[in-house]
Enzyme design. Sequence first.
Site, short mmCIF file in Angstrom:
data_model
loop_
_atom_site.label_atom_id
_atom_site.label_comp_id
_atom_site.label_asym_id
_atom_site.label_seq_id
_atom_site.Cartn_x
_atom_site.Cartn_y
_atom_site.Cartn_z
CD GLU A 98 -28.41 51.22 -24.67
OE1 GLU A 98 -28.16 51.71 -25.79
OE2 GLU A 98 -27.56 51.09 -23.78
N GLY A 99 -32.69 54.38 -26.26
CA GLY A 99 -33.60 54.86 -27.29
C GLY A 99 -34.98 54.27 -27.05
#
Length: 593
Positions: A442-443
């Site tokens: 998610e980053g």
Amino acid sequence: MADYKVDLQDMNFLLDDVFAVAKDWETMPKLSEVVDADTAKAILDEAAKLTENLIAPNLRAADEEGIHFSDGEVTTPKGYKEQFAELAAGGWVGVTASEEFGGMGLPKVLSAQYEEMMCAADVAFSLYSGLTAGAIIALDSHASPELKERYLPNMVAGKWTGSMCLTEPHAGTDLGIIRTKAEPEQDGSYQLTGTKIFITGGEHDLTENIVHLVLAKLPDAPAGTRGISLFVVPKFLVNEDGSLGERNAVVAGSVEHKMGIHGSATCVMNFDGAKGWLVGEPNRGLAAMFTMMNYERLGVGIQGLGAAARSYCTALDYALERRQGRGAKATRDTAAEADPLLVHGDIRRMLLTMKSFIEGGRAFSTFVGKQLDRSKYAASEEGRTKAQALVDLLTPVAKAFLTDTGFEATVLGQQVLGGHGYVREWGQEQLVRDCRIAQIYEGTNGIQALDLLGRKVAGSKGELLKPLLTEISTFLAGDAGEWSNEYGELAILVQEVERITGEVLTQVMQGDENIINSVAVEYLHLIGYVTYGWLWLKMARAAESSDYAESFVQAKQKTAKFYFARILPRVYGLMPSIEAGAKELFAFEQDEF
């Protein structure tokens, strides 16, 4: 492995005494119709039973078995299918989804508590419903009425799940260079061709259909992120009457063999002219995806929190039962040959560090959840705008700081058990492995730090930071009671945050292109520790006037004191590091590494 027990008392304390969320709901007609304080307690009670009794006991067995992959098909670990069916039957997949499509319509501040329970019970299992909830948000916010009617009722009911297909083999975080193409068809659909990797829940046997949300580029798309569109691509096509049709041209090519979350199917997905439909406007797919990302990134942060909470349960039980060595004379049990681990100072240091991170993190996730609700449901535009500003600023902090401190806590939980923490029997090594991914997907947390300092703080010339610092300063302007030392220290740190932020922004304006990338992680941690300091004071003061037992009040206040004495001082190492800037990092030539 010790039994997992949900800390319902602490959750209710946060909702009722610290953040008074029920009063907020009364001002929001859409929420006041579906939830009140009593309903919230009943929901959390049921969620605790579900996670403690159904999901948590299968954690180790599911991890050891893992998923099975053969000819494009994934079989999940024993018990998962039954667990998911019970989850769906109870309406838990659609807890925050709109009632229009069969959801409960609950506020995020309440579902955040349920998500923590799910992640503590089994992070890998929680991902199947968690990604579905995110896909529901994206479709509900951006899809056409026709697409909503076609997909949302079954997704909300848990009959179908959702996935999020972003990453490609050559393009990790840099989505602007994705190559997946979407060719328009005469019937209004599109043919998608390309490969996506690291797709959580891309293939499995839990439900009859999987609805993929796919980022792709139209033939005439502008370069970079401005040319990304979002498409819904089902595993099985859906007929006009809602029944399932033929298999779509999307298949899992392989699955990843990972360090942790072994029960979660992480797939390579091949789209070979798969039929899909545009969600929202052309070339606006990234904006649509970010609608769910605010929720998903808080959700990933909560994964770190949940793993830490589960680890603490085991570490505390072990420290109370395991006898090793002798403590000081005042704590010595002369009737036994050794004392419990809890008498030793270093064991207490580790447990209290875990406790301060977990309860501080739970307060933080609750605060961010409350702002997400206000940004969506507040009665006034001013209220929604203010809350959205806090959400924009704190989303990367929630993802990164909760997972960084969550991983630290699970490692400490493993350390408390010594050699027993390294073997499978007690489950601590699994929590370390499962928690580790939350800092990456998610980053990555480095990307979150860049988002915070680069896009949010520097991008707004410091304006987006002001609502948070104002919130903290307004609290500190009130009566300090017996906490004048802590109030005073935190007030000084707020000023230091303002000063250091100003120094960084000055270097940006002077053309230092490396400064943000070089100090962003330390800056995010600085914001995290200072924010936790504020939340610990809020909890300590709220405990003073609460109706909870004296033991609970004392524990809250003593943990707040511990945080200020032993954890918050970490900022005094972070601040000089930020001020040092980029010089030493970029003094090296390539061949000197």
